[in-house]
Design a protein around this motif. Sequence first.
Motif, PDB file in Angstrom:
ATOM      1  N   PHE A   1      33.945  16.868  43.423  1.00  0.00           N
ATOM      2  CA  PHE A   1      34.412  17.200  42.089  1.00  0.00           C
ATOM      3  C   PHE A   1      35.468  18.298  42.147  1.00  0.00           C
ATOM      4  O   PHE A   1      35.251  19.355  42.737  1.00  0.00           O
ATOM      5  CB  PHE A   1      33.259  17.688  41.217  1.00  0.00           C
ATOM      6  N   THR A   2      36.605  18.031  41.539  1.00  0.00           N
ATOM      7  CA  THR A   2      37.654  19.037  41.372  1.00  0.00           C
ATOM      8  C   THR A   2      37.999  19.086  39.887  1.00  0.00           C
ATOM      9  O   THR A   2      37.564  18.219  39.124  1.00  0.00           O
ATOM     10  CB  THR A   2      38.913  18.690  42.191  1.00  0.00           C
ATOM     11  N   PRO A   3      38.775  20.074  39.444  1.00  0.00           N
ATOM     12  CA  PRO A   3      39.099  20.159  38.016  1.00  0.00           C
ATOM     13  C   PRO A   3      39.759  18.916  37.452  1.00  0.00           C
ATOM     14  O   PRO A   3      39.607  18.608  36.273  1.00  0.00           O
ATOM     15  CB  PRO A   3      40.048  21.373  37.947  1.00  0.00           C
ATOM     16  N   ASN A   4      40.486  18.169  38.290  1.00  0.00           N
ATOM     17  CA  ASN A   4      41.222  17.010  37.780  1.00  0.00           C
ATOM     18  C   ASN A   4      40.724  15.678  38.323  1.00  0.00           C
ATOM     19  O   ASN A   4      41.338  14.642  38.066  1.00  0.00           O
ATOM     20  CB  ASN A   4      42.715  17.150  38.110  1.00  0.00           C
ATOM     21  N   ARG A   5      39.625  15.697  39.083  1.00  0.00           N
ATOM     22  CA  ARG A   5      39.181  14.450  39.688  1.00  0.00           C
ATOM     23  C   ARG A   5      37.684  14.499  39.977  1.00  0.00           C
ATOM     24  O   ARG A   5      37.166  15.515  40.439  1.00  0.00           O
ATOM     25  CB  ARG A   5      39.942  14.209  40.992  1.00  0.00           C
ATOM     26  N   LEU A   6      36.997  13.389  39.687  1.00  0.00           N
ATOM     27  CA  LEU A   6      35.567  13.264  39.962  1.00  0.00           C
ATOM     28  C   LEU A   6      35.344  12.046  40.864  1.00  0.00           C
ATOM     29  O   LEU A   6      35.766  10.948  40.532  1.00  0.00           O
ATOM     30  CB  LEU A   6      34.776  13.079  38.654  1.00  0.00           C
ATOM     31  N   ARG A   7      34.679  12.270  42.019  1.00  0.00           N
ATOM     32  CA  ARG A   7      34.345  11.169  42.923  1.00  0.00           C
ATOM     33  C   ARG A   7      32.916  11.344  43.422  1.00  0.00           C
ATOM     34  O   ARG A   7      32.414  12.457  43.511  1.00  0.00           O
ATOM     35  CB  ARG A   7      35.298  11.130  44.124  1.00  0.00           C
ATOM     36  N   ILE A   8      32.282  10.216  43.748  1.00  0.00           N
ATOM     37  CA  ILE A   8      30.946  10.244  44.326  1.00  0.00           C
ATOM     38  C   ILE A   8      30.967   9.483  45.648  1.00  0.00           C
ATOM     39  O   ILE A   8      31.592   8.419  45.751  1.00  0.00           O
ATOM     40  CB  ILE A   8      29.897   9.637  43.355  1.00  0.00           C
ATOM     41  N   GLY A   9      30.326  10.036  46.665  1.00  0.00           N
ATOM     42  CA  GLY A   9      30.205   9.379  47.958  1.00  0.00           C
ATOM     43  C   GLY A   9      28.822   8.764  48.104  1.00  0.00           C
ATOM     44  O   GLY A   9      27.820   9.454  47.907  1.00  0.00           O
TER      45      GLY A   9
END
Length: 348
Positions: free
Chosen positions: A307-315
């Motif tokens: 998770f970053t301020p401009n992007r959400l990802r899940i592994g």
Amino acid sequence: MDFKEELRQFAKRVDRLLPQIRTEEATKTSLVMPFLKILGYDVFDPFEVHPEFIADIGIKKGEKVDYAILREEKPVILIECKHYADGLDPHNSQLFRYFHTTEAKFGLLTNGVEYRFYTDLVTANKMDEKPFFEFKITDIKDNEIAELRKFHKSVFDLDSISTAASDLKYSNELTILVSGDMQHPSDEFVRYFTKQVYPSVVTAKILEQFTPLVKRVFAQIVNDQIAERLKSALKKETETEEQAVTPPSEPDALIVTTQDEIDGFLIVKSILRKDIEVGRIFMRDNQSYCGILLDDNNRKPLCRFYFTPNRLRIGLFDKDKKETKYELDRLDDIYRYAEQIAQAIANY
């Protein structure tokens, strides 16, 4: 300063500015333009933010909308501004008129405090009567910040936002509907749940008996979720106090656990609650990702958050522990991967 913090700081400043704002022009200068700047747009570049954008209506020429955000010299968002003390409802029709005369896909109606985003989900090229997304800058919530982030210049994608707009519109309407039924259950709402547990015909008398039960059960579920979040927050506060006694090493000092990561952890626990004791699910944050583990064991990863301020990802991991990363539009998208997350438990 990241996107969320910029918004929080701006929101604090808004309350202080309001008494000095006397006109609509002052609202634009003091509230709307700084907001657009936080979204990454250069408000002084007319090729990016075009003030007084002409939106001709039939034979009525020279009609202007306050701002248009342009991409490749074409409008994508029309913005109509009002004085901060004005209500927005009476002005919906004005933005409505502008919308169908341009190529813009989104309309934003704002008084600098309230922001309402519109599109054409019901009829193509005709602005919907209801906004698909709205918030108040002085009371903006984390989930609203996550939705607003999609309009940031650095990540703006017309197709993905259009898809998200549909989901957001109907999820908001469902939230209102379900919340209303949780507070004041309708007969249909009570009947649906009663039929799942009551072995005989659901008569009017049975409905009367089950209505307070259904209301009480939903209230208990909400209270349990609140209690769990408070428990998690208290645990984090205790850990913070313990770390204050022993200064952290340099790498640990760089680790910041965000509210999105905490909320994601709670979602994973809710997914796995039916399969395993939630006390066996742990969150361990790192500089590059936040890991969710079984039995607090690094060899048993359930998933990872990037998770970053401009992007959400899940592994997510397969049976050979090979990781694949997936994009998330919002935190609730974690539920789409409930089966893969549950499969990780089975793999161990």
